[in-house]
Motif scaffolding. Structure first.
Motif, PDB file in Angstrom:
ATOM      1  N   MET A   1       8.872  25.503 -84.421  1.00 38.17           N
ATOM      2  CA  MET A   1       8.624  24.153 -83.906  1.00 38.17           C
ATOM      3  C   MET A   1       9.689  23.775 -82.866  1.00 38.17           C
ATOM      4  N   ALA A   2      10.954  23.986 -83.218  1.00 37.36           N
ATOM      5  CA  ALA A   2      12.043  23.645 -82.295  1.00 37.36           C
ATOM      6  C   ALA A   2      11.956  24.492 -81.030  1.00 37.36           C
ATOM      7  N   TYR A   3      11.515  25.757 -81.194  1.00 36.28           N
ATOM      8  CA  TYR A   3      11.361  26.641 -80.041  1.00 36.28           C
ATOM      9  C   TYR A   3      10.302  26.115 -79.078  1.00 36.28           C
ATOM     10  N   SER A   4       9.186  25.655 -79.587  1.00 35.38           N
ATOM     11  CA  SER A   4       8.115  25.169 -78.720  1.00 35.38           C
ATOM     12  C   SER A   4       8.502  23.856 -78.029  1.00 35.38           C
ATOM     13  N   ILE A   5       9.287  23.018 -78.687  1.00 32.07           N
ATOM     14  CA  ILE A   5       9.776  21.788 -78.059  1.00 32.07           C
ATOM     15  C   ILE A   5      10.750  22.141 -76.940  1.00 32.07           C
ATOM     16  N   SER A   6      11.643  23.096 -77.207  1.00 35.96           N
ATOM     17  CA  SER A   6      12.600  23.547 -76.190  1.00 35.96           C
ATOM     18  C   SER A   6      11.876  24.139 -74.984  1.00 35.96           C
ATOM     19  N   MET A   7      10.854  24.927 -75.241  1.00 30.58           N
ATOM     20  CA  MET A   7      10.080  25.522 -74.153  1.00 30.58           C
ATOM     21  C   MET A   7       9.363  24.439 -73.346  1.00 30.58           C
ATOM     22  N   ALA A   8       8.807  23.449 -74.015  1.00 29.31           N
ATOM     23  CA  ALA A   8       8.114  22.362 -73.323  1.00 29.31           C
ATOM     24  C   ALA A   8       9.086  21.593 -72.428  1.00 29.31           C
ATOM     25  N   VAL A   9      10.277  21.317 -72.935  1.00 32.82           N
ATOM     26  CA  VAL A   9      11.291  20.608 -72.150  1.00 32.82           C
ATOM     27  C   VAL A   9      11.697  21.446 -70.942  1.00 32.82           C
ATOM     28  N   LEU A  10      11.900  22.746 -71.137  1.00 30.88           N
ATOM     29  CA  LEU A  10      12.265  23.624 -70.026  1.00 30.88           C
ATOM     30  C   LEU A  10      11.154  23.695 -68.975  1.00 30.88           C
ATOM     31  N   ILE A  11       9.926  23.734 -69.407  1.00 26.19           N
ATOM     32  CA  ILE A  11       8.797  23.772 -68.464  1.00 26.19           C
ATOM     33  C   ILE A  11       8.737  22.474 -67.667  1.00 26.19           C
ATOM     34  N   ILE A  12       8.917  21.360 -68.332  1.00 23.88           N
ATOM     35  CA  ILE A  12       8.909  20.060 -67.645  1.00 23.88           C
ATOM     36  C   ILE A  12      10.043  20.006 -66.627  1.00 23.88           C
ATOM     37  N   LEU A  13      11.234  20.433 -67.018  1.00 24.65           N
ATOM     38  CA  LEU A  13      12.366  20.446 -66.091  1.00 24.65           C
ATOM     39  C   LEU A  13      12.099  21.375 -64.904  1.00 24.65           C
ATOM     40  N   TYR A  14      11.522  22.526 -65.176  1.00 21.83           N
ATOM     41  CA  TYR A  14      11.198  23.471 -64.112  1.00 21.83           C
ATOM     42  C   TYR A  14      10.218  22.836 -63.123  1.00 21.83           C
ATOM     43  N   VAL A  15       9.194  22.190 -63.631  1.00 22.15           N
ATOM     44  CA  VAL A  15       8.198  21.543 -62.768  1.00 22.15           C
ATOM     45  C   VAL A  15       8.857  20.442 -61.932  1.00 22.15           C
ATOM     46  N   LEU A  16       9.718  19.621 -62.545  1.00 19.02           N
ATOM     47  CA  LEU A  16      10.399  18.555 -61.809  1.00 19.02           C
ATOM     48  C   LEU A  16      11.291  19.124 -60.705  1.00 19.02           C
ATOM     49  N   VAL A  17      12.028  20.163 -61.011  1.00 16.27           N
ATOM     50  CA  VAL A  17      12.896  20.789 -60.014  1.00 16.27           C
ATOM     51  C   VAL A  17      12.050  21.392 -58.896  1.00 16.27           C
ATOM     52  N   PHE A  18      10.963  22.049 -59.244  1.00 15.48           N
ATOM     53  CA  PHE A  18      10.072  22.629 -58.245  1.00 15.48           C
ATOM     54  C   PHE A  18       9.508  21.545 -57.326  1.00 15.48           C
ATOM     55  N   VAL A  19       9.010  20.461 -57.900  1.00 13.92           N
ATOM     56  CA  VAL A  19       8.443  19.359 -57.110  1.00 13.92           C
ATOM     57  C   VAL A  19       9.516  18.758 -56.199  1.00 13.92           C
ATOM     58  N   TYR A  20      10.696  18.522 -56.753  1.00 13.86           N
ATOM     59  CA  TYR A  20      11.783  17.939 -55.964  1.00 13.86           C
ATOM     60  C   TYR A  20      12.113  18.810 -54.756  1.00 13.86           C
ATOM     61  N   PHE A  21      12.284  20.112 -54.965  1.00  8.60           N
ATOM     62  CA  PHE A  21      12.653  20.992 -53.862  1.00  8.60           C
ATOM     63  C   PHE A  21      11.505  21.200 -52.878  1.00  8.60           C
ATOM     64  N   TRP A  22      10.263  21.249 -53.375  1.00  9.17           N
ATOM     65  CA  TRP A  22       9.123  21.356 -52.475  1.00  9.17           C
ATOM     66  C   TRP A  22       9.066  20.142 -51.557  1.00  9.17           C
ATOM     67  N   TYR A  23       9.249  18.951 -52.127  1.00  6.15           N
ATOM     68  CA  TYR A  23       9.218  17.745 -51.303  1.00  6.15           C
ATOM     69  C   TYR A  23      10.445  17.632 -50.404  1.00  6.15           C
ATOM     70  N   THR A  24      11.552  18.217 -50.775  1.00  2.00           N
ATOM     71  CA  THR A  24      12.720  18.253 -49.901  1.00  2.00           C
ATOM     72  C   THR A  24      12.407  19.091 -48.660  1.00  2.00           C
ATOM     73  N   LEU A  25      11.788  20.225 -48.857  1.00  3.18           N
ATOM     74  CA  LEU A  25      11.375  21.049 -47.713  1.00  3.18           C
ATOM     75  C   LEU A  25      10.329  20.327 -46.874  1.00  3.18           C
ATOM     76  N   TYR A  26       9.358  19.702 -47.528  1.00  4.68           N
ATOM     77  CA  TYR A  26       8.320  18.960 -46.826  1.00  4.68           C
ATOM     78  C   TYR A  26       8.933  17.812 -46.021  1.00  4.68           C
ATOM     79  N   ALA A  27       9.893  17.116 -46.603  1.00  5.58           N
ATOM     80  CA  ALA A  27      10.558  16.008 -45.910  1.00  5.58           C
ATOM     81  C   ALA A  27      11.301  16.506 -44.675  1.00  5.58           C
ATOM     82  N   MET A  28      11.886  17.695 -44.741  1.00 10.57           N
ATOM     83  CA  MET A  28      12.569  18.253 -43.573  1.00 10.57           C
ATOM     84  C   MET A  28      11.570  18.506 -42.445  1.00 10.57           C
TER      85      MET A  28
END
Length: 169
Positions: A1-28
């Motif tokens: 259970m704790a493993y799946s919560i940790s994985m979900a949090v990591l996936i969410i963080l990965y998606v947020l970081v990906f979106v942030y950097f994609w939009y940083t490139l787009y903004a440039m």
């Protein structure tokens, strides 16, 4: 259970970081990446603007909204234009208590500047000529434009303080 919560949090963080950097490139590509100004530079820029209580201030590429928050006590309205969804939601959340601050997630090239008295920006040189054309076509005479670090080619500034330039439309 704790493993799946940790994985979900990591996936969410990965998606947020990906979106942030994609939009940083787009903004440039569209205008400029988010580079926050120091508190001192924000205060210097706003002092150069000589804000008035009836002014409508707009910050193009408002990022985390620090210029809007600093200007809000001195102006009628402070509007931020931000294309990055993460910065948009962060600044909306951060400054939700300021009644005269509005943050819009929009492409700045589609933003109407006609009702703006004071425009602040921190762009990169390749976009300055195009932006100057938009400003001159849409903003009313006597409006103030404040640019940090970069000048508009073929447009004489009215005043300069270090890296800050004040232009009059």
């Amino acid at each position: 259970m704790a493993y799946s919560i940790s994985m979900a949090v990591l996936i969410i963080l990965y998606v947020l970081v990906f979106v942030y950097f994609w939009y940083t490139l787009y903004a440039m590509f569209k205008a400029a990446p988010f580079v926050p100004l120091s508190k001192e530079n924000v205060q210097g820029l706003l002092a150069l603007a000589r804000l008035r209580p009836e002014d409508v201030l707009m910050d193009l590429g408002s990022g985390d909204g620090r210029i809007l928050a600093s200007a809000s006590p001195a102006v009628a309205r402070a509007i931020g234009i931000e294309i990055n969804p993460i910065l948009y939601w962060w600044s909306k959340f951060r400054w939700r208590h300021l009644a005269n601050v509005k943050i819009v997630r929009e492409d700045l090239w589609k933003t109407d500047l006609s009702g703006v008295d004071v425009l602040t920006l921190y762009f990169i040189p390749p976009k300055m000529s195009r932006l100057a054309q938009k400003i001159k076509a849409e903003m009313k005479p006597g409006s103030r434009v404040l640019s940090y670090a970069f000048k508009f080619p073929d447009w004489q500034y009215a005043e300069k303080d270090g890296k800050m330039h004040l232009y009059l439309v």
